[in-house]
Design a protein around this motif. Structure first.
Motif, PDB file in Angstrom:
ATOM      1  N   PRO A   1       3.218  -3.757 -29.861  1.00  0.00           N
ATOM      2  CA  PRO A   1       2.562  -4.582 -28.836  1.00  0.00           C
ATOM      3  C   PRO A   1       3.198  -5.954 -28.648  1.00  0.00           C
ATOM      4  O   PRO A   1       2.982  -6.578 -27.608  1.00  0.00           O
ATOM      5  N   VAL A   2       3.945  -6.446 -29.653  1.00  0.00           N
ATOM      6  CA  VAL A   2       4.395  -7.843 -29.590  1.00  0.00           C
ATOM      7  C   VAL A   2       5.904  -8.007 -29.583  1.00  0.00           C
ATOM      8  O   VAL A   2       6.408  -9.107 -29.342  1.00  0.00           O
ATOM      9  N   ALA A   3       6.653  -6.958 -29.845  1.00  0.00           N
ATOM     10  CA  ALA A   3       8.110  -7.089 -29.965  1.00  0.00           C
ATOM     11  C   ALA A   3       8.854  -6.300 -28.904  1.00  0.00           C
ATOM     12  O   ALA A   3      10.049  -6.034 -29.069  1.00  0.00           O
ATOM     13  N   ARG A   4       8.179  -5.922 -27.847  1.00  0.00           N
ATOM     14  CA  ARG A   4       8.833  -5.169 -26.787  1.00  0.00           C
ATOM     15  C   ARG A   4       8.624  -5.867 -25.452  1.00  0.00           C
ATOM     16  O   ARG A   4       7.580  -6.486 -25.210  1.00  0.00           O
ATOM     17  N   LEU A   5       9.607  -5.740 -24.580  1.00  0.00           N
ATOM     18  CA  LEU A   5       9.507  -6.285 -23.236  1.00  0.00           C
ATOM     19  C   LEU A   5       9.279  -5.194 -22.203  1.00  0.00           C
ATOM     20  O   LEU A   5       9.337  -5.452 -20.995  1.00  0.00           O
ATOM     21  N   GLU A   6       9.034  -3.969 -22.690  1.00  0.00           N
ATOM     22  CA  GLU A   6       8.732  -2.878 -21.764  1.00  0.00           C
ATOM     23  C   GLU A   6       7.467  -3.224 -20.977  1.00  0.00           C
ATOM     24  O   GLU A   6       6.426  -3.569 -21.547  1.00  0.00           O
ATOM     25  N   GLY A   7       7.543  -3.148 -19.652  1.00  0.00           N
ATOM     26  CA  GLY A   7       6.418  -3.501 -18.811  1.00  0.00           C
ATOM     27  C   GLY A   7       6.357  -4.981 -18.479  1.00  0.00           C
ATOM     28  O   GLY A   7       5.525  -5.399 -17.662  1.00  0.00           O
ATOM     29  N   VAL A   8       7.214  -5.788 -19.128  1.00  0.00           N
ATOM     30  CA  VAL A   8       7.283  -7.218 -18.835  1.00  0.00           C
ATOM     31  C   VAL A   8       8.569  -7.526 -18.079  1.00  0.00           C
ATOM     32  O   VAL A   8       8.544  -8.080 -16.987  1.00  0.00           O
TER      33      VAL A   8
ATOM     34  N   LYS B   1      12.131 -11.227 -35.922  1.00  0.00           N
ATOM     35  CA  LYS B   1      11.551  -9.886 -35.996  1.00  0.00           C
ATOM     36  C   LYS B   1      11.024  -9.435 -34.641  1.00  0.00           C
ATOM     37  O   LYS B   1      10.892  -8.230 -34.383  1.00  0.00           O
ATOM     38  N   LEU B   2      10.708 -10.397 -33.773  1.00  0.00           N
ATOM     39  CA  LEU B   2      10.256 -10.076 -32.424  1.00  0.00           C
ATOM     40  C   LEU B   2      11.388 -10.200 -31.414  1.00  0.00           C
ATOM     41  O   LEU B   2      11.508  -9.390 -30.498  1.00  0.00           O
ATOM     42  N   ARG B   3      12.220 -11.219 -31.606  1.00  0.00           N
ATOM     43  CA  ARG B   3      13.266 -11.514 -30.619  1.00  0.00           C
ATOM     44  C   ARG B   3      14.311 -10.408 -30.536  1.00  0.00           C
ATOM     45  O   ARG B   3      14.717 -10.008 -29.427  1.00  0.00           O
ATOM     46  N   LEU B   4      14.776  -9.898 -31.658  1.00  0.00           N
ATOM     47  CA  LEU B   4      15.842  -8.892 -31.623  1.00  0.00           C
ATOM     48  C   LEU B   4      15.404  -7.586 -30.971  1.00  0.00           C
ATOM     49  O   LEU B   4      16.145  -7.016 -30.156  1.00  0.00           O
ATOM     50  N   PRO B   5      14.203  -7.046 -31.282  1.00  0.00           N
ATOM     51  CA  PRO B   5      13.764  -5.861 -30.526  1.00  0.00           C
ATOM     52  C   PRO B   5      13.607  -6.124 -29.032  1.00  0.00           C
ATOM     53  O   PRO B   5      13.846  -5.239 -28.207  1.00  0.00           O
TER      54      PRO B   5
ATOM     55  N   GLY C   1       0.422 -19.897 -30.217  1.00  0.00           N
ATOM     56  CA  GLY C   1      -0.690 -18.955 -30.189  1.00  0.00           C
ATOM     57  C   GLY C   1      -2.038 -19.636 -30.245  1.00  0.00           C
ATOM     58  O   GLY C   1      -3.076 -18.968 -30.164  1.00  0.00           O
ATOM     59  N   VAL C   2      -2.022 -20.966 -30.407  1.00  0.00           N
ATOM     60  CA  VAL C   2      -3.266 -21.736 -30.506  1.00  0.00           C
ATOM     61  C   VAL C   2      -3.474 -22.582 -29.256  1.00  0.00           C
ATOM     62  O   VAL C   2      -4.543 -22.575 -28.647  1.00  0.00           O
ATOM     63  N   ASN C   3      -2.444 -23.323 -28.867  1.00  0.00           N
ATOM     64  CA  ASN C   3      -2.536 -24.157 -27.677  1.00  0.00           C
ATOM     65  C   ASN C   3      -2.559 -23.295 -26.413  1.00  0.00           C
ATOM     66  O   ASN C   3      -2.310 -22.080 -26.453  1.00  0.00           O
ATOM     67  N   ALA C   4      -2.826 -23.933 -25.311  1.00  0.00           N
ATOM     68  CA  ALA C   4      -2.813 -23.219 -24.037  1.00  0.00           C
ATOM     69  C   ALA C   4      -1.416 -22.665 -23.766  1.00  0.00           C
ATOM     70  O   ALA C   4      -0.407 -23.322 -24.078  1.00  0.00           O
ATOM     71  N   PRO C   5      -1.304 -21.453 -23.208  1.00  0.00           N
ATOM     72  CA  PRO C   5       0.027 -20.865 -22.952  1.00  0.00           C
ATOM     73  C   PRO C   5       0.904 -21.764 -22.085  1.00  0.00           C
ATOM     74  O   PRO C   5       2.126 -21.769 -22.235  1.00  0.00           O
ATOM     75  N   GLU C   6       0.287 -22.537 -21.177  1.00  0.00           N
ATOM     76  CA  GLU C   6       1.070 -23.401 -20.309  1.00  0.00           C
ATOM     77  C   GLU C   6       1.856 -24.444 -21.091  1.00  0.00           C
ATOM     78  O   GLU C   6       2.893 -24.931 -20.636  1.00  0.00           O
ATOM     79  N   LEU C   7       1.370 -24.787 -22.289  1.00  0.00           N
ATOM     80  CA  LEU C   7       2.057 -25.790 -23.106  1.00  0.00           C
ATOM     81  C   LEU C   7       3.285 -25.220 -23.815  1.00  0.00           C
ATOM     82  O   LEU C   7       3.982 -25.932 -24.523  1.00  0.00           O
ATOM     83  N   SER C   8       3.523 -23.908 -23.670  1.00  0.00           N
ATOM     84  CA  SER C   8       4.719 -23.316 -24.294  1.00  0.00           C
ATOM     85  C   SER C   8       5.998 -23.837 -23.643  1.00  0.00           C
ATOM     86  O   SER C   8       7.074 -23.786 -24.241  1.00  0.00           O
ATOM     87  N   TRP C   9       5.904 -24.323 -22.400  1.00  0.00           N
ATOM     88  CA  TRP C   9       7.071 -24.909 -21.720  1.00  0.00           C
ATOM     89  C   TRP C   9       7.226 -26.339 -22.245  1.00  0.00           C
ATOM     90  O   TRP C   9       6.677 -27.289 -21.703  1.00  0.00           O
ATOM     91  N   ARG C  10       7.968 -26.470 -23.341  1.00  0.00           N
ATOM     92  CA  ARG C  10       7.970 -27.729 -24.096  1.00  0.00           C
ATOM     93  C   ARG C  10       8.851 -28.803 -23.480  1.00  0.00           C
ATOM     94  O   ARG C  10       8.706 -29.971 -23.801  1.00  0.00           O
ATOM     95  N   GLN C  11       9.816 -28.437 -22.657  1.00  0.00           N
ATOM     96  CA  GLN C  11      10.737 -29.411 -22.060  1.00  0.00           C
ATOM     97  C   GLN C  11      10.223 -29.855 -20.691  1.00  0.00           C
ATOM     98  O   GLN C  11      10.748 -29.481 -19.648  1.00  0.00           O
TER      99      GLN C  11
ATOM    100  N   VAL D   1       0.187 -12.517 -29.030  1.00  0.00           N
ATOM    101  CA  VAL D   1      -0.183 -13.246 -30.245  1.00  0.00           C
ATOM    102  C   VAL D   1      -0.169 -12.265 -31.404  1.00  0.00           C
ATOM    103  O   VAL D   1      -0.718 -11.156 -31.305  1.00  0.00           O
ATOM    104  N   SER D   2       0.482 -12.641 -32.509  1.00  0.00           N
ATOM    105  CA  SER D   2       0.516 -11.774 -33.680  1.00  0.00           C
ATOM    106  C   SER D   2       0.735 -12.603 -34.929  1.00  0.00           C
ATOM    107  O   SER D   2       1.083 -13.790 -34.862  1.00  0.00           O
ATOM    108  N   TYR D   3       0.548 -11.970 -36.066  1.00  0.00           N
ATOM    109  CA  TYR D   3       0.794 -12.621 -37.354  1.00  0.00           C
ATOM    110  C   TYR D   3       2.268 -13.000 -37.489  1.00  0.00           C
ATOM    111  O   TYR D   3       2.609 -14.018 -38.097  1.00  0.00           O
TER     112      TYR D   3
END
Length: 620
Positions: free
Chosen positions: A502-509, A525-529, A563-573, A587-589
């Protein structure tokens, strides 16, 4: 092969199944063409069953989860067929010998999941060859055809040969390479026909060279084989032209493999690797490094012995007996020493190169020596079924002493790190079954369980006679091996797929032909898949902590997220440019991320960009 791998003091017990002779096979018809055809068909049928078992165990695997190993091999196979590369810089270098076997799949198929599943089928087709090779090995050890076939099936079921075939790893084929190498080397040194000798010499050299091309463990194998060639030449065991031909084949494949691996390194590791060779030099030239190296090597040997229920320990003793007792044919002695040297060399070299990853598997690890497990288990079974009771008792006792002493050495060196450090179930498929705990490592519980299995095997041979003893022993061992692999699949392989899918694939995205950029800060572990899922063009990677997303060169950007803050804040620059919006969050462990996409351009602009992007290689 090694015709009597038992200590000389105990003698041998004669086979109790009907047979014409030790070399002619079971039954008077074995030498007849019809007899050969019957056994060939039986071996072929057994191979088909072994393939089906492997495919069945791997049926739940849909994506690379043993990261970065699997993705390293997948990326290598992809670039060899003209597909897009990835950036594996600062990681372990994955060699090209195994990816070469996967190139037909990548050349014919594009969908990442289908490619992955077909790669596991390739694993099954090749890995199941352990069965016929083990049958030949056991025949050369002196077993009848019936017993050799029976126990070859047991050897082919070892988790060392089945569990790793559930992943795109070179470990799926290395046992076949090792068995083939040793059998061909034996044929060369003991065969009678000069043409067969020459072909076997070249074949053994090619397999040794392939092992080196496929994995760094193969460097030990090719070095041992080179020494074997040198000794054969000095002792004049075979005509010099045969040795020269074998040396030429070894050198040619070594050079070709070096060129292949250099190409893969240049493409996948543009900023260098993690310098395992530097670790090796430092560890072998400092007192602390030597302590680390030999303690971890002992841990590998402990796992090899305990994880096989003590059978590999019997096999090591059998090889040691051949290597050091008087009266052994010098050529057989050299082969036994080659086995022992390879096992010791791999244990020491991999331990010295291994980085401290703060995990329990640093101190007890079975995967590096797993490629020798079929060979040593075959030798151990031979000791059980052919040696006298006194010899079996001595060998079993020595194996128990070694398991206890090596376990004590591991405990002394690792201490409470065996409980404090990270426990990775993938590292312990056999030990977890022995202790029935897939969450923690138990050194002494595993030791006792492995030795109990050895004791039960000895009792089965002693308490029963003839055919019944062999069937009970083989059935018990097969049940244990299937139990190990079955529980490892249920408790390790399948949960990893459920965890990462559910968290390491871009299929459907990500959409085909879309330009994708991935933040380097997304956990590897997520980026390479994810990058593996983008099969149509190279994924751009950037450091989201220091760089703005490449909005002009990408249509989809995947950013690391707390995974805690609002997703919009992921754009850090700063603020996202106009026209960019969030299309997915995960969101995952293991980590979290947000996918941003540029608004769809006009149809005319999209057509222009599609035309400009038609430089994708054929088949991709």
């Amino acid at each position: 092969m090694l015709t009597d791998p038992v200590p000389a003091t105990g003698g041998t017990r004669q086979a109790e199944w009907p047979e014409a002779s030790r070399t002619s096979g079971a039954g008077p018809a074995a030498g007849h063409p019809a007899g050969w055809r019957r056994w060939a068909l039986l071996l072929a049928a057994g191979w088909v069953v072994q393939v089906a078992l492997r495919v069945g165990f791997a049926s739940g695997q849909t994506m690379p989860v043993a990261t970065p190993d699997e993705t390293g091999y997948l990326f290598a196979a992809r670039i060899l067929t003209g597909g897009p590369a990835a950036d594996m810089s600062y990681g372990t270098v994955y060699r090209g010998g195994y990816p070469v076997l996967l190139t037909p799949v990548f050349a014919l198929v594009r969908d990442p999941e289908t490619v992955y599943r077909l790669c596991l089928v390739v694993n099954a087709l090749l890995g199941a060859l352990v069965l016929p090779l083990a049958h030949v090995l056991l025949r050369r050890f002196g077993l009848t055809r019936g017993r050799a076939f029976l126990f070859a099936n047991v050897v082919a079921l070892l988790p060392a040969t089945v569990f790793y075939s559930e992943f795109v790893l070179t470990d799926a084929v290395l046992p076949v390479v090792v068995l083939g190498w040793l059998l061909l080397a034996h044929t060369w040194l003991t065969g009678g026909n000069p043409r067969i000798q020459a072909a076997a010499a070249v074949g053994a050299s090619l397999l040794a060279g392939y092992a080196c091309t496929a994995h760094s463990r193969g460097v030990v194998v090719i070095a041992v084989h080179a020494v074997l060639l040198l000794v054969a030449a000095v002792r004049r065991w075979r005509p010099l032209w045969q040795t020269a031909l074998a040396a030429a084949a070894l050198g040619a494949l070594f050079l070709a493999g070096g060129m292949l691996n250099a190409h893969i390194f240049d493409v996948l590791y543009p900023m260098g690797d993690n310098d395992l060779s530097g670790n090796l030099r430092r560890r072998l030239t400092s007192p602390d490094g030597l302590g680390w190296t030999f303690s971890l090597a002992v841990g590998q040997l402990w796992y090899l012995v305990v994880g096989t229920g003590g059978l590999a320990g019997l096999g090591l003793l059998g090889c040691g007996s051949l290597a050091f007792r008087r009266g052994t044919d010098p050529r057989v002695r050299a082969l036994a020493l080659a086995v022992l040297g390879s096992v010791a060399g791999i244990a020491v070299a991999t331990s010295a190169a291994l980085p401290d990853e703060i995990r329990v598997g640093n101190y007890v690890y079975g995967r590096y020596l797993a490629c020798f497990a079929p060979l040593l288990v075959s030798a151990g079974i031979t000791v059980l079924v052919r040696a006298s009771r006194r010899t079996v008792a001595f060998a079993a006792g020595a194996t128990a002493v070694f398991a206890g002493a090596s376990g004590a050495a591991v405990r002394w060196y690792a201490g409470d790190r065996l409980t404090r450090y990270v426990f990775t179930p993938f590292d312990f498929p056999e030990a977890s079954f022995l202790t029935q705990d897939w969450q923690r490592f138990h050194l002494w519980r595993a030791t006792v369980a492995g030795l109990v299995l050895l004791g039960l095997a000895v009792l089965a041979v002693w308490a029963l006679r003839g055919r019944k003893a062999m069937i009970v022993l083989a059935g018990t061992l097969a049940a244990v091996q299937l139990g190990m692999t079955g529980t490892a699949t249920a408790e390790i392989s399948r949960p990893l797929v459920r965890q990462f899918s559910p968290v390491a694939r871009l299929e459907g995205v990500a959409r085909p032909r879309e330009r994708v950029a991935v933040d380097w800060q997304v956990p590897w572990k997520l980026r390479l898949p994810m990058i593996y899922d983008v099969w149509w063009r190279r994924t751009e990677e950037f450091d989201g902590n220091r760089q703005a997303p490449p909005t002009r060169r990408a249509d989809l950007v995947v950013l690391n997220w707390s995974g805690v803050n609002a997703p919009e804040l992921s754009w850090r620059q700063g603020d996202p440019p106009a026209g960019w919006h969030i299309v997915a969050t995960r969101v995952s462990y293991e980590g979290s991320w947000v996918a941003w996409r540029r608004d769809r351009p006009s149809r005319q602009a999209a057509a222009g960009r599609l035309s400009a992007g038609r430089s994708v290689p054929a088949g991709w």
